[in-house]
Motif scaffolding. Structure first.
Motif, PDB file in Angstrom:
ATOM      1  N   VAL A  35       0.520  -1.051  -0.140  1.00 47.49           N
ATOM      2  CA  VAL A  35       0.127  -0.175  -0.419  1.00 47.49           C
ATOM      3  C   VAL A  35       1.149   1.596   0.253  1.00 47.49           C
ATOM      4  O   VAL A  35       2.251   1.411   0.828  1.00 47.49           O
ATOM      5  CB  VAL A  35      -1.367  -0.087   0.989  1.00 47.49           C
ATOM      6  CG1 VAL A  35      -1.256   1.175   0.932  1.00 47.49           C
ATOM      7  CG2 VAL A  35      -1.921  -1.053   1.075  1.00 47.49           C
ATOM      8  N   SER A  36       0.703   2.081  -1.016  1.00 47.00           N
ATOM      9  CA  SER A  36       1.200   3.001  -0.889  1.00 47.00           C
ATOM     10  C   SER A  36       0.197   4.649  -0.659  1.00 47.00           C
ATOM     11  O   SER A  36      -0.702   4.576  -0.547  1.00 47.00           O
ATOM     12  CB  SER A  36       1.815   3.722  -2.486  1.00 47.00           C
ATOM     13  OG  SER A  36       2.587   2.368  -3.370  1.00 47.00           O
ATOM     14  N   LEU A  37       0.602   5.612   0.661  1.00 45.55           N
ATOM     15  CA  LEU A  37       0.082   7.076   1.207  1.00 45.55           C
ATOM     16  C   LEU A  37       0.735   7.801   0.106  1.00 45.55           C
ATOM     17  O   LEU A  37       1.955   7.889   0.260  1.00 45.55           O
ATOM     18  CB  LEU A  37      -0.038   6.610   2.533  1.00 45.55           C
ATOM     19  CG  LEU A  37      -0.328   5.465   3.265  1.00 45.55           C
ATOM     20  CD1 LEU A  37      -0.314   5.802   4.725  1.00 45.55           C
ATOM     21  CD2 LEU A  37      -1.607   5.284   2.430  1.00 45.55           C
ATOM     22  N   SER A  38      -0.194   9.027   0.037  1.00 48.78           N
ATOM     23  CA  SER A  38       0.683   9.594  -0.480  1.00 48.78           C
ATOM     24  C   SER A  38      -0.883  11.049   0.073  1.00 48.78           C
ATOM     25  O   SER A  38      -2.097  10.506   0.796  1.00 48.78           O
ATOM     26  CB  SER A  38       0.377   9.981  -2.116  1.00 48.78           C
ATOM     27  OG  SER A  38      -0.545   9.509  -2.457  1.00 48.78           O
ATOM     28  N   VAL A  60      -2.514  -6.442   3.529  1.00 49.54           N
ATOM     29  CA  VAL A  60      -1.916  -4.872   3.973  1.00 49.54           C
ATOM     30  C   VAL A  60      -0.559  -5.903   4.477  1.00 49.54           C
ATOM     31  O   VAL A  60       0.085  -6.272   5.131  1.00 49.54           O
ATOM     32  CB  VAL A  60      -1.670  -3.804   4.428  1.00 49.54           C
ATOM     33  CG1 VAL A  60      -0.859  -3.250   4.527  1.00 49.54           C
ATOM     34  CG2 VAL A  60      -3.050  -3.118   3.946  1.00 49.54           C
ATOM     35  N   LYS A  61       0.858  -5.994   3.194  1.00 50.86           N
ATOM     36  CA  LYS A  61       1.935  -6.910   3.615  1.00 50.86           C
ATOM     37  C   LYS A  61       3.038  -5.719   3.531  1.00 50.86           C
ATOM     38  O   LYS A  61       4.205  -5.962   4.366  1.00 50.86           O
ATOM     39  CB  LYS A  61       2.251  -7.581   2.413  1.00 50.86           C
ATOM     40  CG  LYS A  61       1.424  -8.622   1.691  1.00 50.86           C
ATOM     41  CD  LYS A  61       1.939  -9.702   0.853  1.00 50.86           C
ATOM     42  CE  LYS A  61       0.894 -10.638   0.346  1.00 50.86           C
ATOM     43  NZ  LYS A  61       1.347 -11.831  -0.358  1.00 50.86           N
ATOM     44  N   ALA A  62       2.634  -4.336   3.077  1.00 45.31           N
ATOM     45  CA  ALA A  62       3.878  -3.430   3.386  1.00 45.31           C
ATOM     46  C   ALA A  62       3.249  -2.039   2.941  1.00 45.31           C
ATOM     47  O   ALA A  62       1.891  -1.885   2.190  1.00 45.31           O
ATOM     48  CB  ALA A  62       4.949  -3.932   2.556  1.00 45.31           C
ATOM     49  N   VAL A  63       3.792  -1.086   3.493  1.00 38.89           N
ATOM     50  CA  VAL A  63       3.429   1.053   3.013  1.00 38.89           C
ATOM     51  C   VAL A  63       4.806   1.206   3.052  1.00 38.89           C
ATOM     52  O   VAL A  63       5.182   1.391   3.089  1.00 38.89           O
ATOM     53  CB  VAL A  63       3.125   0.850   4.426  1.00 38.89           C
ATOM     54  CG1 VAL A  63       1.922   2.574   4.837  1.00 38.89           C
ATOM     55  CG2 VAL A  63       1.492   0.124   5.358  1.00 38.89           C
ATOM     56  N   ALA A  64       4.033   1.638   2.022  1.00 38.37           N
ATOM     57  CA  ALA A  64       4.936   2.999   1.472  1.00 38.37           C
ATOM     58  C   ALA A  64       4.978   4.205   1.679  1.00 38.37           C
ATOM     59  O   ALA A  64       3.586   4.643   0.668  1.00 38.37           O
ATOM     60  CB  ALA A  64       5.926   2.534   0.187  1.00 38.37           C
ATOM     61  N   GLU A  65       5.061   5.284   2.781  1.00 34.21           N
ATOM     62  CA  GLU A  65       4.381   6.342   2.939  1.00 34.21           C
ATOM     63  C   GLU A  65       5.155   7.264   2.763  1.00 34.21           C
ATOM     64  O   GLU A  65       6.046   7.544   2.743  1.00 34.21           O
ATOM     65  CB  GLU A  65       4.781   5.961   4.354  1.00 34.21           C
ATOM     66  CG  GLU A  65       3.757   6.796   5.586  1.00 34.21           C
ATOM     67  CD  GLU A  65       4.111   8.291   5.531  1.00 34.21           C
ATOM     68  OE1 GLU A  65       3.954   9.573   4.732  1.00 34.21           O
ATOM     69  OE2 GLU A  65       5.696   7.999   6.271  1.00 34.21           O
ATOM     70  N   GLU A  66       5.037   8.153   2.007  1.00 35.20           N
ATOM     71  CA  GLU A  66       5.012   9.670   1.019  1.00 35.20           C
ATOM     72  C   GLU A  66       4.008  10.582   1.376  1.00 35.20           C
ATOM     73  O   GLU A  66       4.213  11.680   0.705  1.00 35.20           O
ATOM     74  CB  GLU A  66       4.992   9.245  -0.469  1.00 35.20           C
ATOM     75  CG  GLU A  66       5.885   7.665  -0.442  1.00 35.20           C
ATOM     76  CD  GLU A  66       6.216   8.063  -1.881  1.00 35.20           C
ATOM     77  OE1 GLU A  66       5.408   8.865  -2.647  1.00 35.20           O
ATOM     78  OE2 GLU A  66       6.847   7.380  -2.536  1.00 35.20           O
ATOM     79  N   SER A 189      -0.387 -11.628  10.684  1.00 33.57           N
ATOM     80  CA  SER A 189      -0.756 -10.073  10.223  1.00 33.57           C
ATOM     81  C   SER A 189       0.119  -9.851  10.497  1.00 33.57           C
ATOM     82  O   SER A 189       1.023  -9.439  11.120  1.00 33.57           O
ATOM     83  CB  SER A 189      -2.028 -10.038  10.767  1.00 33.57           C
ATOM     84  OG  SER A 189      -1.292 -10.287  12.585  1.00 33.57           O
ATOM     85  N   TRP A 190       0.272  -7.947   9.720  1.00 35.35           N
ATOM     86  CA  TRP A 190       0.890  -7.054  10.523  1.00 35.35           C
ATOM     87  C   TRP A 190       1.112  -7.004  12.352  1.00 35.35           C
ATOM     88  O   TRP A 190       2.499  -7.016  12.460  1.00 35.35           O
ATOM     89  CB  TRP A 190       1.053  -5.453   9.515  1.00 35.35           C
ATOM     90  CG  TRP A 190       1.785  -4.471   9.611  1.00 35.35           C
ATOM     91  CD1 TRP A 190       2.574  -3.660  11.154  1.00 35.35           C
ATOM     92  CD2 TRP A 190       3.232  -4.618   8.874  1.00 35.35           C
ATOM     93  NE1 TRP A 190       3.369  -2.792  10.537  1.00 35.35           N
ATOM     94  CE2 TRP A 190       3.724  -3.906   9.511  1.00 35.35           C
ATOM     95  CE3 TRP A 190       3.744  -5.315   8.061  1.00 35.35           C
ATOM     96  CZ2 TRP A 190       5.198  -2.690   9.397  1.00 35.35           C
ATOM     97  CZ3 TRP A 190       4.726  -5.435   6.922  1.00 35.35           C
ATOM     98  CH2 TRP A 190       6.380  -4.247   8.204  1.00 35.35           C
ATOM     99  N   HIS A 191      -0.247  -6.837  12.686  1.00 35.13           N
ATOM    100  CA  HIS A 191      -0.020  -6.592  14.210  1.00 35.13           C
ATOM    101  C   HIS A 191       1.281  -7.977  14.914  1.00 35.13           C
ATOM    102  O   HIS A 191       2.134  -7.526  15.664  1.00 35.13           O
ATOM    103  CB  HIS A 191      -1.059  -7.377  14.605  1.00 35.13           C
ATOM    104  CG  HIS A 191      -1.258  -7.327  16.375  1.00 35.13           C
ATOM    105  ND1 HIS A 191      -1.190  -8.534  16.698  1.00 35.13           N
ATOM    106  CD2 HIS A 191      -2.022  -6.136  17.056  1.00 35.13           C
ATOM    107  CE1 HIS A 191      -1.333  -8.307  17.608  1.00 35.13           C
ATOM    108  NE2 HIS A 191      -1.658  -6.810  18.406  1.00 35.13           N
TER     109      HIS A 191
END
Length: 216
Positions: A35-38, A60-66, A189-191
């Motif tokens: 998931v990418s956040l912008s 959600v396996k990973a988060v790209a946070e921008e 899970s990510w948790h």
């Protein structure tokens, strides 16, 4: 509807559900579970909360946070004001030993340095700074003080993981060299992945954790 489209909707719903986030200006895309956040928010704490909210969504396996922090005019602060507030906040936190954490501020970006004995103390220092007015970001260079006896560190962490109902002993592995711990395997899970990392950090003698556990 594709899995990524469903995941995107779920993350958007979670961002809208989280009361500490104004999600109107946050964009979300999903690609094979990443998931990418912008977009932009009004505080660094809100930015951190958005990333945390996205990570707790199933799938959600990973988060790209921008996400960019755009401070409203009325909350902007000079670097010296931020530094003074940060030092004061740290001095009031009983979990952080006195005078162990140093603060540097450059154009709203706070850098923390120094050495503490436990990871939770490092986390506490970062948490103290996130919510201060004017902070655009936090970079932690705080290190964990090495301990002499780390010979049984891997076994200690493994036993701690096995005490938890979160983990199957056949799916998570621990390897430790000195105080540096490497976690591998899979969780659902990510948790669960975060709990494994926190468990490793709680072991006496841990100075670094490389969490390579995959979420499936």
């Amino acid at each position: 509807m594709s899995h990524d489209t469903e995941l995107q909707k779920s993350v958007l719903a979670e961002l809208s559900w989280e009361p500490s986030i104004s999600s109107a200006h946050i964009g979300v895309t999903a690609d094979n579970g990443v998931v990418s956040l912008s977009g932009h928010v009004e505080s660094f704490m809100e930015k951190h909360a958005a990333e945390s909210a996205a990570r707790r969504v199933k799938g959600v396996k990973a988060v790209a946070e921008e996400i960019e922090v755009r401070l409203p005019f009325h909350v902007k602060r000079a670097d010296d004001e931020i530094a003074a507030a940060a030092v004061n906040r740290l001095s009031w936190d009983v979990s952080i030993p006195k005078d162990t954490v140093k603060v540097t501020v450059d154009q709203g970006w706070v850098t923390l340095s120094g050495q503490v004995e436990w990871h939770y103390q490092k986390d506490a220092a970062e948490l103290d700074i996130r919510g201060l007015f004017g902070v655009l970001g936090v970079s932690s260079q705080i290190t964990i003080k090495p301990q002499v006896d780390t010979a049984n560190l891997s076994d200690q962490i493994t036993h701690a993981l096995h005490r938890s109902w979160f983990f199957d002993p056949k799916t998570v592995w621990v390897n430790a060299t000195g105080g540096k711990v490497r976690l591998t395997g899979t969780v659902h899970s990510w948790h669960d992945r975060q709990v494994a990392g926190d468990t490793a950090w709680a072991a006496p003698g841990t100075t670094a954790v490389d969490n390579e556990i995959a979420v499936i």
